[in-house]
Design a protein around this motif. Structure first.
Motif, PDB file in Angstrom:
ATOM      1  N   ASN A   1       6.137 -20.832   6.332  1.00 27.55           N
ATOM      2  CA  ASN A   1       6.731 -20.460   5.163  1.00 27.55           C
ATOM      3  C   ASN A   1       5.895 -19.563   4.088  1.00 27.55           C
ATOM      4  OD1 ASN A   1       9.190 -21.366   5.791  1.00 27.55           O
ATOM      5  ND2 ASN A   1       8.936 -23.294   4.906  1.00 27.55           N
ATOM      6  N   SER A   2       4.913 -20.309   3.608  1.00 27.95           N
ATOM      7  CA  SER A   2       4.000 -19.926   2.620  1.00 27.95           C
ATOM      8  C   SER A   2       3.226 -18.468   2.898  1.00 27.95           C
ATOM      9  CB  SER A   2       3.031 -20.866   2.176  1.00 27.95           C
ATOM     10  OG  SER A   2       2.198 -21.371   3.111  1.00 27.95           O
ATOM     11  N   LEU A   3       2.759 -18.305   3.910  1.00 28.31           N
ATOM     12  CA  LEU A   3       2.241 -16.823   4.416  1.00 28.31           C
ATOM     13  C   LEU A   3       3.340 -15.858   4.527  1.00 28.31           C
ATOM     14  CD1 LEU A   3      -0.354 -18.015   7.110  1.00 28.31           C
ATOM     15  CD2 LEU A   3      -0.650 -17.323   4.665  1.00 28.31           C
ATOM     16  N   ALA A   4       4.631 -16.291   5.196  1.00 29.32           N
ATOM     17  CA  ALA A   4       5.685 -15.169   5.052  1.00 29.32           C
ATOM     18  C   ALA A   4       6.149 -14.923   3.670  1.00 29.32           C
ATOM     19  CB  ALA A   4       6.858 -15.923   5.890  1.00 29.32           C
ATOM     20  N   LEU A   5       6.409 -15.977   2.823  1.00 27.08           N
ATOM     21  CA  LEU A   5       6.700 -15.631   1.595  1.00 27.08           C
ATOM     22  C   LEU A   5       5.439 -14.558   0.687  1.00 27.08           C
ATOM     23  CD1 LEU A   5       8.275 -19.162   0.171  1.00 27.08           C
ATOM     24  CD2 LEU A   5       9.424 -16.620   0.725  1.00 27.08           C
ATOM     25  N   ALA A   6       4.283 -15.059   1.057  1.00 26.16           N
ATOM     26  CA  ALA A   6       3.200 -14.152   0.337  1.00 26.16           C
ATOM     27  C   ALA A   6       3.565 -12.762   0.861  1.00 26.16           C
ATOM     28  CB  ALA A   6       1.680 -14.875   0.854  1.00 26.16           C
ATOM     29  N   SER A   7       3.718 -12.723   2.258  1.00 24.23           N
ATOM     30  CA  SER A   7       3.733 -11.246   2.678  1.00 24.23           C
ATOM     31  C   SER A   7       5.059 -10.213   2.294  1.00 24.23           C
ATOM     32  CB  SER A   7       3.795 -11.148   4.195  1.00 24.23           C
ATOM     33  OG  SER A   7       5.207 -11.621   4.508  1.00 24.23           O
ATOM     34  N   LEU A   8       5.779 -11.206   1.286  1.00 26.99           N
ATOM     35  CA  LEU A   8       7.061 -10.493   0.666  1.00 26.99           C
ATOM     36  C   LEU A   8       6.984 -10.247  -0.588  1.00 26.99           C
ATOM     37  CD1 LEU A   8       9.905 -12.418   2.622  1.00 26.99           C
ATOM     38  CD2 LEU A   8       8.962 -10.408   3.301  1.00 26.99           C
ATOM     39  N   CYS A   9       5.986 -10.787  -1.323  1.00 26.06           N
ATOM     40  CA  CYS A   9       5.817 -10.627  -2.823  1.00 26.06           C
ATOM     41  C   CYS A   9       4.183 -10.568  -3.141  1.00 26.06           C
ATOM     42  CB  CYS A   9       6.635 -11.459  -3.456  1.00 26.06           C
ATOM     43  SG  CYS A   9       6.041 -13.381  -3.175  1.00 26.06           S
ATOM     44  N   GLN A  10       4.220  -9.851  -4.449  1.00 24.92           N
ATOM     45  CA  GLN A  10       2.958  -9.737  -5.089  1.00 24.92           C
ATOM     46  C   GLN A  10       2.773 -10.931  -6.240  1.00 24.92           C
ATOM     47  OE1 GLN A  10       0.673  -7.493  -4.704  1.00 24.92           O
ATOM     48  NE2 GLN A  10       2.224  -6.169  -3.222  1.00 24.92           N
TER      49      GLN A  10
ATOM     50  N   GLU B   1       2.992 -20.771  -3.788  1.00 20.38           N
ATOM     51  CA  GLU B   1       2.164 -20.063  -5.045  1.00 20.38           C
ATOM     52  C   GLU B   1       0.766 -19.760  -4.419  1.00 20.38           C
ATOM     53  OE1 GLU B   1       4.126 -23.025  -4.732  1.00 20.38           O
ATOM     54  OE2 GLU B   1       5.023 -23.430  -6.493  1.00 20.38           O
ATOM     55  N   PHE B   2       0.234 -20.662  -3.794  1.00 19.98           N
ATOM     56  CA  PHE B   2      -1.387 -20.534  -3.661  1.00 19.98           C
ATOM     57  C   PHE B   2      -1.506 -19.295  -2.965  1.00 19.98           C
ATOM     58  CE2 PHE B   2      -4.765 -21.592  -0.698  1.00 19.98           C
ATOM     59  CZ  PHE B   2      -5.869 -21.581  -1.669  1.00 19.98           C
ATOM     60  N   PHE B   3      -0.945 -19.124  -1.765  1.00 20.87           N
ATOM     61  CA  PHE B   3      -1.079 -18.052  -0.779  1.00 20.87           C
ATOM     62  C   PHE B   3      -0.597 -16.621  -1.211  1.00 20.87           C
ATOM     63  CE2 PHE B   3      -1.820 -21.352   2.330  1.00 20.87           C
ATOM     64  CZ  PHE B   3      -3.058 -21.110   2.895  1.00 20.87           C
TER      65      PHE B   3
ATOM     66  N   ALA C   1       2.855 -16.337  -7.120  1.00 22.19           N
ATOM     67  CA  ALA C   1       4.181 -15.877  -7.252  1.00 22.19           C
ATOM     68  C   ALA C   1       5.033 -17.479  -7.838  1.00 22.19           C
ATOM     69  CB  ALA C   1       4.763 -15.562  -6.336  1.00 22.19           C
ATOM     70  N   LYS C   2       6.052 -17.319  -8.913  1.00 21.04           N
ATOM     71  CA  LYS C   2       6.485 -18.481  -9.424  1.00 21.04           C
ATOM     72  C   LYS C   2       8.098 -18.808  -8.452  1.00 21.04           C
ATOM     73  CE  LYS C   2       8.303 -20.263 -13.422  1.00 21.04           C
ATOM     74  NZ  LYS C   2       7.470 -21.654 -13.426  1.00 21.04           N
ATOM     75  N   LEU C   3       8.288 -19.863  -8.305  1.00 20.93           N
ATOM     76  CA  LEU C   3       9.551 -20.383  -7.612  1.00 20.93           C
ATOM     77  C   LEU C   3      10.434 -20.785  -8.619  1.00 20.93           C
ATOM     78  CD1 LEU C   3       8.069 -22.898  -4.933  1.00 20.93           C
ATOM     79  CD2 LEU C   3       8.592 -20.730  -4.618  1.00 20.93           C
ATOM     80  N   LEU C   4      11.633 -19.993  -8.391  1.00 24.67           N
ATOM     81  CA  LEU C   4      12.662 -20.361  -9.401  1.00 24.67           C
ATOM     82  C   LEU C   4      13.939 -20.944  -8.849  1.00 24.67           C
ATOM     83  CD1 LEU C   4      12.979 -16.565 -10.923  1.00 24.67           C
ATOM     84  CD2 LEU C   4      11.764 -18.443 -11.849  1.00 24.67           C
ATOM     85  N   THR C   5      14.395 -21.920  -9.390  1.00 26.38           N
ATOM     86  CA  THR C   5      15.331 -23.009  -8.646  1.00 26.38           C
ATOM     87  C   THR C   5      16.693 -23.041  -9.186  1.00 26.38           C
ATOM     88  OG1 THR C   5      14.445 -25.039  -9.771  1.00 26.38           O
ATOM     89  CG2 THR C   5      13.170 -24.441  -7.984  1.00 26.38           C
ATOM     90  N   ALA C   6      17.677 -23.358  -8.266  1.00 30.14           N
ATOM     91  CA  ALA C   6      19.007 -23.413  -8.698  1.00 30.14           C
ATOM     92  C   ALA C   6      19.202 -24.900  -7.867  1.00 30.14           C
ATOM     93  CB  ALA C   6      19.963 -22.394  -7.922  1.00 30.14           C
TER      94      ALA C   6
END
Ligand SMILES: *Cc1c(COP(=O)(O)O)cnc(C)c1O
Length: 345
Positions: A65-74, A96-98, A102-107
């Protein structure tokens, strides 16, 4: 050996994955993913998803998850997710670390399912330079409360995400359970509904270890191999991460095991819901039952040796692994029945 409902991870390796693992142990093979097993599984995944996706094998879901998300955003971007999402509550800040911040916005929509309205609200809430720019939506399939997103629901979120220039990631730690429950093709549940990257869970469905990161938009996987290596996620003996997938994906073994787990959860859910004082917290759509039990029943079940957690929104979480037996479900139900309050009629 006794079986429990604490986590799908309490279960062992399914026989098909284990025999593929043992077969891969015959002699020497090239390292770091250059082996025949890894190539075969990657081809098998492309056939399964009916598209030329890029596939990477990592050790666990947090890394996937974290590496995939890191590849999708700055680092200055944000990721829209549910407040109960594993990426928020169970990954120790790794996304956030990787991603370098990047910040997580929650619903908070129930039952643990994001909606297009959530996405629109979080995107539109602010659009100034002081707010981390939304860039990704992440969905968990099946959700942390055992519910599902249909292809139409994913499509609606994807359409909304795309309209705002956002990418779509799916945490599929229980993707097998979702495919088995919905009876749709893996393609319909992912890229055809707009998913850019899937973290395809292997461990919970019966592999010894490992998850696959599947990029449907191959431009997004540029340099992903280096990202994995830097994060300590490049397995030198990659064949032992890859081979068990072959045993699993052959002849729909993964779907059979997942369908069994789902059926056991249904049996457990129906049995519990029929007892006085028991209230399902969310509909049982995959392999997890989320339920409010009377305090005495809950304590009594634990006293009789049953293991389960309450860490998601306080409900008792009873997970059915690929190997849970009907007899185990029925034993828990018999105990719950004995511990049920006398019904007042
Ligand atoms: C189990 C799980 C993961 C993976 O967790 P790891 O312990 O890092 O392998 C990811 N997402 C969800 C929703 C999970 O339940």
């Amino acid at each position: 050996m006794s079986q429990h409902f604490a986590s799908d991870n309490y279960a062992g390796i399914c026989p098909e994955a284990l025999s593929a693992l043992l077969e891969a142990n015959a002699g020497h093979a090239p390292s770091y993913g250059e082996d025949d097993w890894t190539h075969r599984v990657t081809d098998r995944m492309r056939a399964l998803f009916e598209t030329e996706c890029d596939v990477y094998f990592v050790f666990n879901g947090t890394a996937a998850n974290s590496l995939a998300l890191a590849s999708l955003c700055q680092s200055y971007h944000s990721v829209i997710c549910h407040e109960l999402a594993h990426v928020v509550t169970d990954e120790c800040g790794a996304p956030e670390f990787f991603s370098n911040g990047a910040k997580l916005l929650t619903a908070a929509s129930e039952p643990a399912r994001l909606t297009p309205a959530d996405v629109t609200r979080l995107v539109k809430w602010r659009d100034d330079i002081h707010y981390p720019k939304p860039k990704v939506v992440t969905l968990t399939q099946a959700t942390e409360m055992g519910t599902l997103y249909t292809p139409a629901q994913i499509g609606a979120i994807s359409e909304c995400a795309r309209a705002h220039g956002l990418r779509l990631h799916m945490d599929g730690a229980r993707f097998a359970n979702a495919v088995a429950a919905l009876g749709v093709s893996p393609a319909d549940l992912t890229w055809r509904a707009g998913v850019d990257v899937l973290c395809f869970g292997g461990t919970k469905m019966g592999l010894p270890v490992g998850e696959a990161v599947v990029f449907f938009d191959r431009r997004l996987s540029e340099d992903f191999a280096w990202r994995c290596k830097q994060a300590g996620q490049l397995a030198s003996k990659m064949r032992f991460l890859a081979a068990p997938w072959l045993g699993m994906l052959e002849d729909d073994v993964w779907l059979r095991h997942a369908a069994h787990a789902n059926a056991m959860a249904r049996r457990l859910s129906d049995g519990l819901a029929a007892l006085p004082g028991v209230q399902l917290r969310a509909p049982t759509e995959a392999n997890g039952v989320f339920v409010d039990l009377p305090a005495a029943m809950e304590a009594g079940l634990r006293a009789r040796g049953w293991c389960f957690y309450n860490f998601i929104a306080g409900a008792a979480r009873l997970m059915c692994a690929w190997d849970i037996q009907a007899e185990t479900v029925d034993r828990l139900l018999a105990d719950a029945r004995e511990l049920a309050p006398a019904s007042v009629s």
